[in-house]
Motif scaffolding. Structure first.
Motif, mmCIF file in Angstrom:
data_model
loop_
_atom_site.group_PDB
_atom_site.id
_atom_site.type_symbol
_atom_site.label_atom_id
_atom_site.label_comp_id
_atom_site.label_asym_id
_atom_site.label_seq_id
_atom_site.Cartn_x
_atom_site.Cartn_y
_atom_site.Cartn_z
ATOM 1 N N ILE A 115 0.838 -1.199 0.000
ATOM 2 C CA ILE A 115 0.000 0.000 0.000
ATOM 3 C C ILE A 115 0.880 1.259 0.000
ATOM 4 O O ILE A 115 0.538 2.283 -0.586
ATOM 5 C CB ILE A 115 -0.927 0.010 1.240
ATOM 6 N N GLN A 116 2.046 1.162 0.651
ATOM 7 C CA GLN A 116 2.986 2.296 0.667
ATOM 8 C C GLN A 116 3.289 2.766 -0.742
ATOM 9 O O GLN A 116 3.296 3.953 -1.039
ATOM 10 C CB GLN A 116 4.309 1.880 1.329
ATOM 11 N N ALA A 117 3.538 1.803 -1.630
ATOM 12 C CA ALA A 117 3.887 2.150 -3.008
ATOM 13 C C ALA A 117 2.749 2.921 -3.675
ATOM 14 O O ALA A 117 2.998 3.863 -4.419
ATOM 15 C CB ALA A 117 4.213 0.883 -3.796
ATOM 16 N N GLN A 118 1.503 2.550 -3.382
ATOM 17 C CA GLN A 118 0.365 3.281 -3.965
ATOM 18 C C GLN A 118 0.416 4.755 -3.564
ATOM 19 O O GLN A 118 0.240 5.645 -4.396
ATOM 20 C CB GLN A 118 -0.973 2.701 -3.467
ATOM 21 N N VAL A 119 0.654 5.005 -2.270
ATOM 22 C CA VAL A 119 0.617 6.384 -1.767
ATOM 23 C C VAL A 119 1.823 7.188 -2.273
ATOM 24 O O VAL A 119 1.683 8.343 -2.687
ATOM 25 C CB VAL A 119 0.531 6.392 -0.228
ATOM 26 N N VAL A 120 3.003 6.559 -2.272
ATOM 27 C CA VAL A 120 4.199 7.253 -2.751
ATOM 28 C C VAL A 120 4.060 7.619 -4.229
ATOM 29 O O VAL A 120 4.369 8.735 -4.639
ATOM 30 C CB VAL A 120 5.450 6.376 -2.503
ATOM 31 N N ASN A 121 3.570 6.679 -5.023
ATOM 32 C CA ASN A 121 3.365 6.977 -6.446
ATOM 33 C C ASN A 121 2.376 8.123 -6.628
ATOM 34 O O ASN A 121 2.579 9.000 -7.470
ATOM 35 C CB ASN A 121 2.858 5.737 -7.187
ATOM 36 N N LEU A 122 1.330 8.096 -5.812
ATOM 37 C CA LEU A 122 0.328 9.166 -5.897
ATOM 38 C C LEU A 122 0.961 10.522 -5.596
ATOM 39 O O LEU A 122 0.765 11.487 -6.335
ATOM 40 C CB LEU A 122 -0.804 8.871 -4.903
ATOM 41 N N LEU A 123 1.755 10.591 -4.522
ATOM 42 C CA LEU A 123 2.397 11.860 -4.165
ATOM 43 C C LEU A 123 3.297 12.347 -5.302
ATOM 44 O O LEU A 123 3.315 13.531 -5.635
ATOM 45 C CB LEU A 123 3.206 11.711 -2.876
ATOM 46 N N GLN A 124 4.033 11.435 -5.905
ATOM 47 C CA GLN A 124 4.925 11.826 -7.004
ATOM 48 C C GLN A 124 4.141 12.286 -8.229
ATOM 49 O O GLN A 124 4.493 13.286 -8.857
ATOM 50 C CB GLN A 124 5.842 10.660 -7.371
ATOM 51 N N ASN A 125 3.059 11.561 -8.560
ATOM 52 C CA ASN A 125 2.256 11.962 -9.717
ATOM 53 C C ASN A 125 1.649 13.340 -9.504
ATOM 54 O O ASN A 125 1.617 14.164 -10.419
ATOM 55 C CB ASN A 125 1.144 10.940 -9.976
ATOM 56 N N LEU A 126 1.187 13.585 -8.288
ATOM 57 C CA LEU A 126 0.562 14.877 -7.999
ATOM 58 C C LEU A 126 1.583 16.002 -8.078
ATOM 59 O O LEU A 126 1.285 17.096 -8.546
ATOM 60 C CB LEU A 126 -0.094 14.843 -6.620
ATOM 61 N N GLN A 127 2.800 15.718 -7.641
ATOM 62 C CA GLN A 127 3.835 16.744 -7.736
ATOM 63 C C GLN A 127 4.105 17.090 -9.201
ATOM 64 O O GLN A 127 4.236 18.252 -9.563
ATOM 65 C CB GLN A 127 5.113 16.251 -7.063
ATOM 66 N N GLU A 128 4.172 16.040 -10.023
ATOM 67 C CA GLU A 128 4.412 16.272 -11.440
ATOM 68 C C GLU A 128 3.309 17.115 -12.074
ATOM 69 O O GLU A 128 3.565 18.017 -12.863
ATOM 70 C CB GLU A 128 4.469 14.925 -12.169
ATOM 71 N N ARG A 129 2.075 16.809 -11.718
ATOM 72 C CA ARG A 129 0.944 17.505 -12.340
ATOM 73 C C ARG A 129 0.700 18.884 -11.760
ATOM 74 O O ARG A 129 0.323 19.800 -12.466
ATOM 75 C CB ARG A 129 -0.329 16.671 -12.170
ATOM 76 N N LEU A 130 0.865 19.016 -10.463
ATOM 77 C CA LEU A 130 0.450 20.261 -9.802
ATOM 78 C C LEU A 130 1.613 21.112 -9.312
ATOM 79 O O LEU A 130 1.421 22.233 -8.865
ATOM 80 C CB LEU A 130 -0.474 19.934 -8.609
ATOM 81 N N GLY A 131 2.827 20.548 -9.340
ATOM 82 C CA GLY A 131 3.987 21.319 -8.908
ATOM 83 C C GLY A 131 4.051 21.608 -7.412
ATOM 84 O O GLY A 131 4.639 22.591 -6.986
#
Ligand SMILES: Nc1ncnc2c1ncn2[C@@H]1O[C@H](COP(=O)(O)OP(=O)(O)OP(=O)(O)O)[C@@H](O)[C@H]1O
Ligand SMILES: Nc1ncnc2c1ncn2[C@@H]1O[C@H](COP(=O)(O)OP(=O)(O)OP(=O)(O)O)[C@@H](O)[C@H]1O
Ligand code: SF4
Ligand SMILES: [Mg+2]
Ligand SMILES: [Mg+2]
Lengths: 331, 330
Positions: free
Chosen positions: A191-207
């Motif tokens: 589940i950790q990987a799900q949340v970490v990936n989400l945080l990274q994707n959001l950073q990419e999209r929203l800065g």
């Protein structure tokens, strides 16, 4: 010209005073954060690591002004948030958010997901009615939750899903900066990987910029651009993520990176570990001189008396040690 | 190699007001003489309950061991720990089999000094005098790396840090020269530098005493540097078992592959996104008659929903319970 950092923390201190004695007439001073400085750029992730009680959470909370600093400054977008008036601070609050460690304890069990996610928008009077509904839907999709779950309560969700709810809530006001205090520690590996990936994707999209607090160094390395290592209320080393691992200058960082388990039996067999003796002392009674000296394998006389100041030992690589860069003979 | 513990078809359930919890669903494995066996799995996968079933440490009710054997090669010949009467089990526990729990805070008696707690174990299992027990306790404390052992003999648990309390737990577990030590997440509550100290201590004790160890953890990084062999548990079952190198280099079960992919790699420079396993483990109150991983598995096909895969040998000391992996291996 280099852009100004989004956040600039300058010699920040947070000392707690705990009453002791029968009538609380005496106090112990706990130097939880004792002179911390760092910058954070827009869209960047700074990892903050260190052992339990070294002051990571207190740093995060003081930066957000959830605690009043004992001294020091925090500049957000060039404004010193330690001294600006409440009204202006309130406006800034929408640009700064926090995700806490425990997704179980930090969600109100009697509130629906919709109430939880939309709370910051409602508090700041930014949205209501249909627009708010639409925004909550959008946020839930953004973090990978089915919007039809909006009316449900926290207990109906798994740990990873609850952490997503927390993240959706933090992002609701379009912040520029989010303090993530151990956002994955309570979660299982898959589940950790799900949340970490989400945080990274959001950073990419929203800065968004993150201050990512954790004690799992391998995860911190994975998500951060730069890493700060704390020990007993102070940052002892700060550098780029690869630099911290490939070329640690402070003896504490050297031992920390050598102690991180690597999921490869072959590499584990080859590795040299630097095993520290003893345990971190209490911040209520920190050692004189370098706070690390009682456990330091290369300490000499000067370490017992002189506090080493943090210095840029190599370009972009800061360390606070009289003998920064001295290799430790294996023990 | 001879086996020292042979667990066969262990089934443990909890009968609660919310229904029956299927905690351990037909678990079988061997512990070989002198080896370190790691059991890895996520929270709730049944790691602790399977060990506590074997050791007779579960509260009954609500727990019930509904089937299976745990054949232990004791000093006095083979015994089935599941069938053993309470008294005999108490003799083995703390004597021939030592146990280290995840949270040393709750398993040490808060109102007894640590010296007293260790020497009582010695007196009870070895039948030695109080004087001898005290000397032996002091040397044990020294052996597990407690500074000033003579002074610490009179310390109460609350006066020690988490790392020190864990050392005391280890001292108690190894006090009577056990044949097996079962360690349930002994370092999970500790910081990495303290974890490294404890892992080192275990390795030293293992060399010195030749004890067989079962180490329970959810940390696949830790396992890599510690274990000889690994069992991967999920939803109360063992999905894969292999020698440590084989498991990391040649994992077969989609769940194991997923777990390894979900870990950040320190040994590479590039940073790819982690492989995440969608979904969550199944509700343990449902009795599952198919592959328990099917809901989350990218390879699931019809058979996976109709039958339960059994552990099947796919290589030397390598077994896996997955229809896809079995077909692929052919
Ligand atoms: N509200 C408070 N009052 C008094 N002392 C506090 C308070 N909050 C933290 N401390 C103390 O300050 C020190 C730093 O605590 P902090 O929670 O910041 O550490 P941490 O690095 O986040 O640790 P962990 O990894 O365990 O979360 C500790 O000694 C702690 O006991
Ligand atoms: N006393 C109890 N009553 C009811 N159910 C229980 C009890 N103890 C454990 N369980 C259930 O049994 C299952 C297996 O639990 P177990 O403690 O063995 O998991 P674990 O693999 O050790 O997890 P963790 O990594 O969190 O320690 C879980 O579904 C758990 O909720
Ligand atoms: S300053 Fe001295 S005591 Fe501190 S870490 Fe460096 S060498 Fe060790
Ligand atoms: Mg904290
Ligand atoms: Mg457990």
């Amino acid at each position: 010209m280099r852009a100004q950092p989004l956040l600039r923390v300058n010699d920040l201190k947070k000392h707690f005073y705990i009453p002791t004695g029968l009538f609380g007439q005496e106090t112990i001073e706990v130097k939880a954060v004792d002179g911390v400085s760092f910058d954070l750029n827009a869209g960047e992730t700074l990892g903050l690591v260190g052992e339990s009680g070294c002051g990571k959470s207190t740093t995060g909370r003081t930066v957000l002004k959830l605690y009043r600093p004992t001294s020091g400054n925090v500049f957000f977008d060039e404004k010193d948030i330690t001294s600006i008036p409440g009204e202006e601070l309130n406006k800034l609050r929408t640009r700064i958010q926090m995700v806490f460690q425990d997704p179980y304890a930090s969600l109100n069990p009697r509130h629906t997901v919709k109430t939880i996610v939309s709370e910051p928008l409602v508090i700041h009077g930014l949205m209501k009615g249909a627009e708010l509904d639409e925004r909550v839907k959008e946020l839930m999709e953004l973090v990978g939750l089915n919007p039809s779950y909006m009316k449900r309560f926290p207990h109906e969700f798994s740990g990873g899903q609850r952490q997503r709810i927390m993240i959706a809530r933090a992002l609701s006001v379009n912040p520029d900066f989010v303090v993530c205090d151990e956002p994955i520690s309570a979660l299982d590996v898959s589940i950790q990987a799900q949340v970490v990936n989400l945080l990274q994707n959001l950073q990419e999209r929203l800065g968004v910029a993150y201050l990512f607090i954790a004690h799992d160094l391998s995860m911190v390395k994975h998500i951060s651009h730069r890493i700060a290592v704390m020990y007993l209320g102070k940052i002892v080393e700060l550098a780029g993520r690869h630099e911290i691992f490939d070329n640690p200058l402070h003896p504490y960082t050297q031992s920390l990176t050598s102690a991180v388990p690597i999921p490869s039996p072959k590499m584990e067999r080859k590795r040299q570990r630097i095993i520290l003796k003893g345990e971190p002392p209490s911040p209520a009674n920190p050692p004189k001189g370098c706070v690390f000296h009682p456990r330091c394998p290369i300490a000499r006389d000067i370490c017992k008396t002189e506090v080493p100041q943090i210095a840029e030992v190599q370009p972009g690589h800061f360390a606070a040690c009289h003998f920064a860069g001295t290799p430790i003979q294996d023990t | 190699m001879a086996s020292i513990l042979k667990v066969k078809n262990l089934v443990t359930k909890f009968h609660t007001v919310d229904g029956v919890v299927n905690a351990v669903n037909d678990v079988s494995f061997l512990l070989e003489d002198g080896e370190t066996l790691a059991i890895v799995g996520e929270s709730g996968s049944g790691k602790s309950v399977s060990m506590m079933s074997i050791m007779g440490l579960l509260p009954m009710p609500p727990a019930k061991v509904e089937g299976g054997q745990a054949l232990f090669n004791s000093k006095d010949g083979p015994v089935d720990l599941i069938q053993l009467p309470y008294e005999a089990m108490s003799d083995i526990r703390g004597g021939q089999i030592g146990f280290v729990f995840q949270d040393p805070g709750t398993s040490l008696n808060p109102i007894l000094t640590i010296g007293k707690q260790i020497s009582e174990t010695l007196i009870r299992h070895l039948g030695i005098s109080g004087r001898e027990a005290k000397d032996k306790t002091v040397s044990l404390l020294a052996e597990v790396g407690i500074p000033d052992p003579t002074l610490r003999f009179d310390a109460f648990p609350f006066q020690l840090s988490g790392g020190m309390r864990q050392r005391v737990m280890i001292a108690i577990a190894v006090a009577c020269a056990p044949r097996i030590v079962i360690a349930d997440e002994p370092t999970t509550a500790l910081d990495v530098t303290i974890q490294a100290q404890i892992v080192n201590l275990f390795k030293e004790l293992r060399v010195k005493m030749g004890v067989s160890t079962i180490w329970i953890t959810h940390d696949l990084g830790l396992v890599a540097g510690l274990a000889d062999r690994v069992l991967v548990m999920y939803a109360g079952q063992i999905l894969e078992s292999a020698q440590v190198d084989e498991l990391y280099e040649n994992p077969k079960h989609p769940y194991t592959i997923g777990l390894l992919g979900a870990l950040p790699r320190l040994d590479t420079q590039e940073s790819k996104r982690l492989v995440s396993i969608d979904g969550t483990p199944p509700d343990s109150t449902i009795l599952i008659h198919h592959c328990p991983f099917a809901w989350r598995c990218a390879h699931a096909f019809e058979r996976c929903w109709n039958e339960k895969p059994a552990l099947t040998t796919v290589g030397e000391k390598h077994t896996v319970a997955c229809f896809y992996a079995m077909e692929e291996g052919r």
